[in-house]
Design a protein around this motif. Structure first.
Motif: not given
Length: 564
Positions: A160-163, A167, A169, A182, A288
């Motif tokens: 879950l890195d926003g990609n 997002h 952390t 993450y 993605h």
């Protein structure tokens, strides 16, 4: 009560869009002014307060709205009562897809049963947990779990890195997901660590709340879905609960499709033999880059996480997936010393059912999950009110079922013990429930019971019933005014009771001792016949007491004559 639908949400590719529009309309109607994609994550009023207190992620999502399996159930209904060994190898899609690995199925049912006790107003059907488990992890990768319900290797969602995802952390220092940068969804029900921190439960009673354990994860999911005093028997509440779990309209449609499918019938299959889904929402072209590694994605069995070693929770060693499990070595179950199983209605059985898991050579096998099931026309249950219980064998290979509690219904039934996840020979135990009995009954007082002809007795008769010296409560009894000690037929003269209409009655049936074993009879009356009469009280179990009743004219004391 589980919600039922007037039609399938999916009747084929051509109707999927129609179903989606229908469910979208339902969801949108719950919160005017809130976009569909926001359903389940913008609670208002008391819900908003509860969300904040719970301390979840910013949207309270269980999964972080990560990827999920998009495979839909087959169009044909599940095949009824397939053989226990039916599974992916049968080649029949309906049979295969309706099969749920035994331990995983047990976890869903136990979680729903616990919530029925703790949150009865939620009306959570276990089939909803099964639907979410199917979509989130393919039923724990087809049931690749040990006897305690823990997955052999971690099931991790996308980073879950926003990609392409939220997002988030790291919140757990990598303890659960092995990622100290993450968060990632973890386990059979795909909880993100920040949600698990407050939603986690101990479902298998080992003292650890482990998202990798299907019993823990299923119970956590059950409570998560039942938040905000939801009634999942109401469709709008069920929709909100599912959207709160993973905030996607497509996710809602997919879960509801599997839920409806499972409502039509499921069956247990051996652990590890479940059908793995093949399509995921995060595999769609152009969305993605794929953040998952081959070995750690849900539904992709492999050697473990390729992102580095994942810290394990204490006391949860995982055997290599290629090694035979203890369950694999069991040849059959044997009676572990169970005696005669008989109890009176309402009582807890004094004898517990014990079985032993053994190899072909007769060696005891510990750490094997055994499932005990009550079957037959009975309302008896295990302690806690369930008809199914799962227990792991101890170091001696023995599994002891929870205590049986007799219901109100008399008769015979059966308890079957089988190895969860295997189709090896089990053991059946005959069980009998008898009516409540007394082996002794006695009058509580000793005052003579007398009356004049045509009058009424001053004292009411009271008796106390016992069984093996203890109070015999709830025991049926009959009171009859008999002709003689040797003739138990009803007398046609002498003392009598009155019914509700004031008519003469000399036999009372349907009597029952109270919680203290006491039975107080109605007032007695006498006709014009003088003499000594007998009242006999008989209880279930054959205990009797015979009591004398005297009807005699009152005697007068002559007055002294005046002295001359």
């Amino acid at each position: 009560m589980a919600a039922h639908f007037g039609r399938r949400l999916r009747k084929g590719a051509a109707t999927t869009a129609v179903a989606a529009v229908a469910v979208a309309a339902l969801a949108a109607s719950q919160a005017p002014g809130v976009a569909t994609e926001d359903q389940g994550k913008q609670p208002t009023g008391a819900q908003a307060t509860s969300e904040a207190v719970d301390g979840g992620s910013s949207d309270g999502s269980a999964t972080g709205n990560g990827g999920y399996f998009t495979d839909l159930p087959p169009l044909n209904s599940p095949t009824a009562s397939p053989s226990p060994s039916a599974g992916a190898a049968t080649g029949v899609t309906g049979v295969s897809e309706a099969g749920i690995p035994a331990t995983v199925l047990d976890a869903y049912k136990q979680a729903a049963a616990e919530v029925r006790e703790s949150k009865p107003g939620c009306n959570l059907p276990w089939q909803l947990l099964a639907a979410i488990g199917k979509v989130e992890s393919g039923q724990a990768r087809g049931g690749r779990v040990d006897a305690d319900g823990t997955t052999y290797s971690k099931i991790l969602g996308p980073v879950l890195d926003g990609n392409g995802f939220a997002h988030i952390t790291d919140t757990d220092n990598g303890v659960y997901d092995g990622d100290s940068r993450y968060d990632r969804a973890v386990g059979p029900m795909q909880f993100i660590p920040s949600t698990w921190a407050w939603a986690g439960r101990d479902g298998n009673g080992d003292g650890v709340e482990d998202p990798n354990n299907v019993y823990d994860a299923a119970l956590a999911a059950a409570h998560y879905l039942c938040r905000f005093d939801r009634d999942l028997g109401v469709q709008s509440d069920m929709n909100a609960a599912i959207l709160g779990y993973n905030n996607s309209q497509d996710y809602l449609d997919t879960v509801l499709s599997w839920y409806e499918y499972y409502l039509k019938g499921t069956h247990s299959i051996p652990d590890g033999s479940g059908t793995l889904p093949s399509h995921r929402s995060d595999d769609k072209p152009g969305t993605h880059p794929k953040p998952r590694k081959t070995d750690d994605a849900p539904g992709k069995p492999g050697k473990g996480s390729s992102t580095g070693p994942s810290p394990s929770l204490p006391g949860k060693p995982k055997p290599p997936s290629t090694s035979p499990t203890p369950t694999d070595t069991v040849d059959h179950l044997a009676d572990g010393g169970t005696g005669t199983l008989s109890a009176m209605t309402g009582d807890t059985f004094g004898q517990k059912i014990v079985v032993k898991a053994v190899t072909k050579a007769g060696k005891a096998v510990p750490k094997v999950r055994v499932r005990f099931t009550i079957s037959g026309d009975t309302d008896s249950t295990f302690a806690g009110g369930e008809r199914v219980a799962a227990v792991v064998t101890d170091s001696a290979g023995k599994a002891t079922a929870p205590a049986l509690v007799a219901g109100a219904r008399t008769g015979d039934f059966k308890v079957s013990a089988v190895v969860a996840g295997r189709t090896v020979t089990g053991v059946d135990f005959p069980v009998t429930v008898t009516e409540r009995q007394a082996d002794a009954v006695a009058r509580t007082g000793d005052t003579p019971l007398t009356c004049t002809p045509g009058g009424e007795f001053a004292d009411q008769v009271e008796v106390k019933a016992t069984y093996k010296g203890a109070v015999a409560d709830g025991v049926a009894a009959t009171a009859t005014l008999v002709k003689s000690a040797d003739d138990p037929t009803e007398n046609d003269k002498g003392p009598y009771f009155k019914d509700a209409d004031g008519k003469t009655v000399r036999t009372l049936t349907g009597l029952t001792t109270d919680a203290d074993g006491l039975l107080k009879l109605p007032k007695l009356y006498a006709d014009d016949t003088a003499g000594t009469f007998l009242l006999r009280v008989t209880t279930a179990g054959g205990a009797t007491v015979t009591i004398e009743l005297d009807v005699a004219a009152a005697t007068s004391t002559p007055s002294a004559s005046p002295s001359a």
